[in-house]
Design an enzyme around this catalytic site. Structure first.
Site, PDB file in Angstrom:
ATOM      1  CB  THR A   1      -0.844   0.014   1.290  1.00 54.97           C
ATOM      2  OG1 THR A   1      -1.716  -1.096   1.231  1.00 54.97           O
ATOM      3  CG2 THR A   1      -1.628   1.299   1.442  1.00 54.97           C
TER       4      THR A   1
ATOM      5  NE  ARG B   1      -8.098  -8.235   2.280  1.00 54.52           N
ATOM      6  CZ  ARG B   1      -7.095  -7.381   2.367  1.00 54.52           C
ATOM      7  NH1 ARG B   1      -7.008  -6.367   1.532  1.00 54.52           N
ATOM      8  NH2 ARG B   1      -6.159  -7.534   3.265  1.00 54.52           N
TER       9      ARG B   1
ATOM     10  N   GLY C   1      -9.128  -4.240   3.287  1.00 55.91           N
ATOM     11  CA  GLY C   1      -8.044  -4.380   4.263  1.00 55.91           C
ATOM     12  C   GLY C   1      -8.036  -3.231   5.257  1.00 55.91           C
ATOM     13  CG  ASP C   2      -4.237  -2.122   6.725  1.00 53.18           C
ATOM     14  OD1 ASP C   2      -4.200  -2.924   5.775  1.00 53.18           O
ATOM     15  OD2 ASP C   2      -3.360  -1.253   6.914  1.00 53.18           O
TER      16      ASP C   2
HETATM   17  C1  SD4 Z   1      -4.261  -4.610   2.689  1.00 51.32           C
HETATM   18  N1  SD4 Z   1      -2.541  -3.459   3.915  1.00 51.32           N
HETATM   19  O1  SD4 Z   1      -5.167  -4.460   1.890  1.00 51.32           O
HETATM   20  C2  SD4 Z   1      -3.065  -3.690   2.602  1.00 51.32           C
HETATM   21  C3  SD4 Z   1      -2.085  -4.265   1.665  1.00 51.32           C
HETATM   22  C4  SD4 Z   1      -0.672  -3.844   1.903  1.00 51.32           C
HETATM   23  O2  SD4 Z   1       1.568  -4.331   1.891  1.00 51.32           O
HETATM   24  O3  SD4 Z   1      -0.327  -2.839   2.373  1.00 51.32           O
HETATM   25  N2  SD4 Z   1       0.270  -4.641   1.687  1.00 51.32           N
HETATM   26  O4  SD4 Z   1      -4.253  -5.504   3.532  1.00 51.32           O
END
Ligand code: SD4
Length: 315
Positions: free
Chosen positions: A151, A179, A181-182
């Site tokens: 990210t 889905r 993520g954070d």
């Molecule tokens: C996620 N945190 O969607 C993000 C992906 C990411 O390094 O940062 N990966 O889970």
């Protein structure tokens, strides 16, 4: 007051360079952070953010992004949005709303359309090829589909002391449809308060959100820790906790910046990041976990060249 900016992964180097032009002229940190993230979203060879981002398990590019303003604590986010060019700009626009500040899927797309945001098919030929190759590898070798994810997250301080943070990602490669993520979650993927500082996270969202880690880093800075202590402590103690409670922990990396322009990095894997400030041009650093400390050094010329070869190599 001096300006400073920090972002996750080598991929934000050009965006941070563009942001420094804004910051150097006394521009606003919200504009600088948005420009920096847009540059990453627009670049087709970064395969984890925006255009060229890797698709979900049914070959759709679903994007997550967020924006936070550290003066007003305004926050806006989109999750699982398809076919819009700059999710971070939509998130920033949402942060100005009083209600309905986090929209997902077709609701986010309707909002973006009504507010005049540019549409774009975000699936590139290259990303499609990588997806097809991965589908073959998974079925031939019985592999776990979930890897390949980075990210972009950026925290910024301008000359007036205004701080902002933003994130943008295509999330986990091969993720389930829907889905999230954070990265678009306030306190997990990002958090910023101009009276303290800000933090952004990257790594396995399923684990990062269990610890609300960006908020935790800001809280630790508020309690008196330096940015380096805060980032390192948050990542290490939470990684330990997950190992004890669940037997495993995914990749977690965090960068942070306080309201004096001091920065820190915490990570449980090798991780690259970019920093620039009034005193220093944008530089790429590499961080590694080492016992109970994070060590980092400036990326070598060889590392930077190998990176360039890797992202441009044929699929
Ligand atoms: C996620 N945190 O969607 C993000 C992906 C990411 O390094 O940062 N990966 O889970």
């Amino acid at each position: 007051m001096k300006w400073a900016i920090i972002g996750t992964w080598r991929m934000c180097l050009e965006g941070i360079a563009a942001a420094t032009e804004i910051l150097g002229l006394g521009g606003d940190s919200g504009d600088a952070v948005e420009e920096a993230v847009k540059a990453v979203e627009d670049y087709p060879l970064y395969k984890s953010v925006g255009y060229g981002g890797l698709p979900n398990e049914i070959c759709q590019v679903e994007l997550d992004a967020a924006f936070m303003d550290g003066d007003t604590l305004s926050f806006g986010a989109v999750g699982g949005i398809q076919d819009f060019k700059n999710p971070v700009s939509i998130a920033r626009r949402l942060s100005r709303e009083r209600f309905n500040i986090f929209l997902v899927g077709s609701g986010a797309e309707d909002y973006a359309h009504k507010n005049g945001f540019e549409r774009k098919n975000m699936l590139t030929e290259r990303a499609k090829k990588i997806w097809e190759k991965r589908v073959r590898e998974i079925s031939e070798n019985n592999l776990s589909p979930y890897d390949g994810h980075d990210t972009v997250g950026i925290v910024c301080l301008d000359l007036k002391g205004h701080m902002t943070a933003a994130t943008s990602t295509s999330g986990l490669f091969m993720k389930k449809r829907g889905r999230i993520g954070d990265s678009p979650i306030c306190g997990s993927g990002l958090y910023v308060d101009s009276k303290i500082g800000g933090a952004v996270a990257t790594g396995l969202g399923e684990d990062i959100m269990k610890g609300c880690l960006s908020y935790e880093v800001v809280r630790l800075m508020e309690s008196g820790m330096s940015p380096q202590e805060a980032a390192q402590n948050a990542v290490y103690s939470f990684s330990e906790k997950l190992k004890q409670r669940r037997g495993k922990v995914g990749a977690i990396s965090i960068v942070c910046l306080n309201n004096m322009g001091e920065w820190g990095v915490g990570t449980n894997v090798e991780f690259s990041f970019v920093v620039a400030s009034q005193k220093s041009l944008p530089k790429v650093f590499l961080a590694h976990p080492h016992q109970d400390k994070v060590v980092y050094e400036e990326a070598s010329k060889e590392w930077l060249e190998a990176y360039q070869r890797r992202i441009t190599q044929p699929v």
